[in-house]
Design an enzyme around this catalytic site. Structure first.
Site, mmCIF file in Angstrom:
data_model
loop_
_atom_site.group_PDB
_atom_site.id
_atom_site.type_symbol
_atom_site.label_atom_id
_atom_site.label_comp_id
_atom_site.label_asym_id
_atom_site.label_seq_id
_atom_site.Cartn_x
_atom_site.Cartn_y
_atom_site.Cartn_z
ATOM 1 N N GLY A 126 9.304 55.258 65.721
ATOM 2 C CA GLY A 126 10.681 55.006 66.169
ATOM 3 C C GLY A 126 11.584 56.166 65.774
ATOM 4 O O GLY A 126 11.501 56.670 64.660
ATOM 5 N N ARG A 156 4.594 56.336 70.641
ATOM 6 C CA ARG A 156 3.601 55.669 69.792
ATOM 7 C C ARG A 156 2.263 55.853 70.501
ATOM 8 O O ARG A 156 2.075 55.390 71.617
ATOM 9 C CB ARG A 156 3.940 54.194 69.619
ATOM 10 N N ASP A 160 5.405 54.935 58.315
ATOM 11 C CA ASP A 160 4.062 54.821 57.732
ATOM 12 C C ASP A 160 2.942 55.139 58.733
ATOM 13 O O ASP A 160 1.920 55.720 58.368
ATOM 14 C CB ASP A 160 3.851 53.455 57.060
ATOM 15 N N THR A 200 12.860 56.625 59.119
ATOM 16 C CA THR A 200 12.912 55.362 59.852
ATOM 17 C C THR A 200 14.160 54.617 59.404
ATOM 18 O O THR A 200 14.489 54.633 58.208
ATOM 19 C CB THR A 200 11.674 54.457 59.605
ATOM 20 N N ASP A 229 14.470 51.656 59.013
ATOM 21 C CA ASP A 229 14.105 50.443 58.277
ATOM 22 C C ASP A 229 14.092 50.611 56.751
ATOM 23 O O ASP A 229 14.123 49.631 56.023
ATOM 24 C CB ASP A 229 12.724 49.942 58.717
ATOM 25 N N ASP A 243 11.630 51.200 54.953
ATOM 26 C CA ASP A 243 10.548 50.293 54.542
ATOM 27 C C ASP A 243 9.314 51.034 54.039
ATOM 28 O O ASP A 243 8.188 50.564 54.197
ATOM 29 C CB ASP A 243 10.173 49.373 55.725
ATOM 30 N N ARG A 246 12.412 45.802 61.216
ATOM 31 C CA ARG A 246 11.000 45.392 61.324
ATOM 32 C C ARG A 246 10.725 44.280 60.317
ATOM 33 O O ARG A 246 11.383 43.253 60.375
ATOM 34 C CB ARG A 246 10.071 46.589 61.125
HETATM 35 O O1 F6P Z 1 11.012 51.064 63.004
HETATM 36 C C1 F6P Z 1 12.252 51.136 63.637
HETATM 37 C C2 F6P Z 1 12.427 49.962 64.557
HETATM 38 O O2 F6P Z 1 13.651 50.124 65.228
HETATM 39 C C3 F6P Z 1 12.379 48.595 63.899
HETATM 40 O O3 F6P Z 1 13.573 48.241 63.255
HETATM 41 C C4 F6P Z 1 12.037 47.711 65.063
HETATM 42 O O4 F6P Z 1 11.360 46.551 64.639
HETATM 43 C C5 F6P Z 1 11.132 48.585 65.886
HETATM 44 O O5 F6P Z 1 11.381 49.925 65.504
HETATM 45 C C6 F6P Z 1 11.294 48.466 67.365
HETATM 46 O O6 F6P Z 1 10.319 49.218 67.984
HETATM 47 P P1 F6P Z 1 10.384 49.719 69.487
HETATM 48 O O7 F6P Z 1 11.400 50.816 69.552
HETATM 49 O O8 F6P Z 1 9.008 50.205 69.767
HETATM 50 O O9 F6P Z 1 10.807 48.542 70.294
#
Ligand code: F6P
Length: 354
Positions: free
Chosen positions: A15, A76, A107, A129, A131, A133, A175
């Protein structure tokens, strides 16, 4: 500085996070300081597999320190996890003369960096990120901007709640982590905060809302971390039924992931970018840049990933076998301290929520 490397690569993966561009800029500039060239890889590991690269000069990173998102784009990649994908990625590195990589992301990005290091391309990870996290570091790039964006939005919601005597349940990104929810909840005076990491007393929340109502309190923000899957919408309906207060639901999704990075993110990203290049030039590899307080350090990526698993209770049998008793005890103490600090902040936020 024991410098042998002449050319490095840089990519952003997972992300996107505000501040990633500041990190890329710092990598390119710090490399230039040491006469090292930088190959930018577009779209993360996917781009590495596909050979989507460009030799970057100073002009390529000019006027980007203030920009949200990532100018290198992100993706991804499932293919990167396959043997075939790995081989193609290494081929791209060899073809481009890349002798070391800076991998910016979360991660998943670090797991990719470890795989690449194992195949002979030294990698350094930079945590980015929203998050926050990643257990090995106190701070990840993008976290501060996301929270600052979020508080503006929640403040707006409070205005309209107050006007209408309403409650608003706000689901917020993160997340599986409740860091954003707790901090934003505290900073916006939320009446309640719900996170996946800690128990939540729903009945007590109704009682407290009703006490507030009896005192003519007109606005109620209930902050729910995204990790508590599906709960926020369910709670919205229940609050209305149990308290008689009209209640709305708002999801703060990707909107908190964009935007110009805050000072904190620009500074952290720049310092981490500089450190990553320095580590590569010192001959370090398979390391992740960490930040504790204002202190920047490096940690072995595999150790960092194991800490992460421990913190998130995801350890599997045999995971810790390569670490001795003393190391495991140190890891546990680190995770316990981190969890205790999180719990303390959560309790403090709740203590002053009514
Ligand atoms: O890791 C960052 C994040 O925005 C999280 O907060 C969220 O759960 C996820 O990515 C969303 O992923 P995507 O952009 O693939 O929908």
């Amino acid at each position: 500085m024991a410098q042998q490397i002449r050319r490095i690569g840089v990519l952003t993966s997972g992300g996107d996070a505000p501040g990633m561009n500041a990190a890329v800029r710092a990598v390119v500039r710090q490399a230039k300081e040491h006469d090292v060239e930088v190959v930018a890889v577009y779209e993360g590991y996917k781009g590495l597999i596909e050979g989507n690269t460009k030799l970057f000069g100073m002009r390529d990173v000019s006027n980007i320190i203030n920009k949200g998102g990532t100018i290198l784009y992100s993706a991804r990649s499932k293919e990167f996890k396959t043997e075939e994908g790995m081989i193609k990625a290494v081929e791209t590195c060899l073809r481009n003369g890349i002798e070391g990589m800076v991998c910016i992301g979360g991660d998943g990005t670090f797991r990719g960096a470890t795989d690449l290091t194992r195949r002979g391309i030294p990698c350094i990870g930079i945590p980015a990120t929203i998050d926050n996290d990643i257990a090995s570091t106190e701070y990840t790039i993008g976290y501060d901007t996301a929270m600052n964006t979020a508080i503006q939005m929640v403040d707006n919601l409070r205005d309209t709640c107050e006007s209408h005597f309403r409650c608003n349940v706000v689901e917020i990104m993160g997340r599986h982590s409740g860091y954003i929810a707790v901090n934003v909840g505290l900073a916006t005076g939320a009446a309640q905060i719900v996170v996946g990491e800690l128990p939540f007393d729903e009945e007590r929340m109704y009682e407290e809302i009703l006490i507030g109502k009896s005192r003519k309190k007109r606005h109620y923000i209930i902050m729910v971390a995204e990790g508590v899957k599906g709960y926020a919408e369910e709670l919205t309906q229940k609050i209305e039924e149990r308290t008689g207060i009209e209640t709305r639901f708002t999801r703060l999704g990707h909107v908190v992931r964009g935007g110009s990075p805050t000072l904190r993110d620009r500074v952290a990203a720049s310092r981490m970018g500089i450190a990553a290049v320095d580590y590569l030039l010192e001959g370090k590899s398979n390391m992740v840049v960490c930040m504790h307080g204002e202190n920047i350090s490096s940690m072995d990526i595999e150790y960092a990933l194991m800490l992460d698993k421990m913190y998130k209770n995801k350890l599997k049998d045999g995971d810790l076998k390569k670490y001795n008793e003393e190391e495991v005890a140190r890891m546990r103490a680190y995770c316990d301290k981190k969890a205790a600090a999180f719990k303390k902040l959560y309790n403090q936020a709740l203590d002053i929520s009514q």
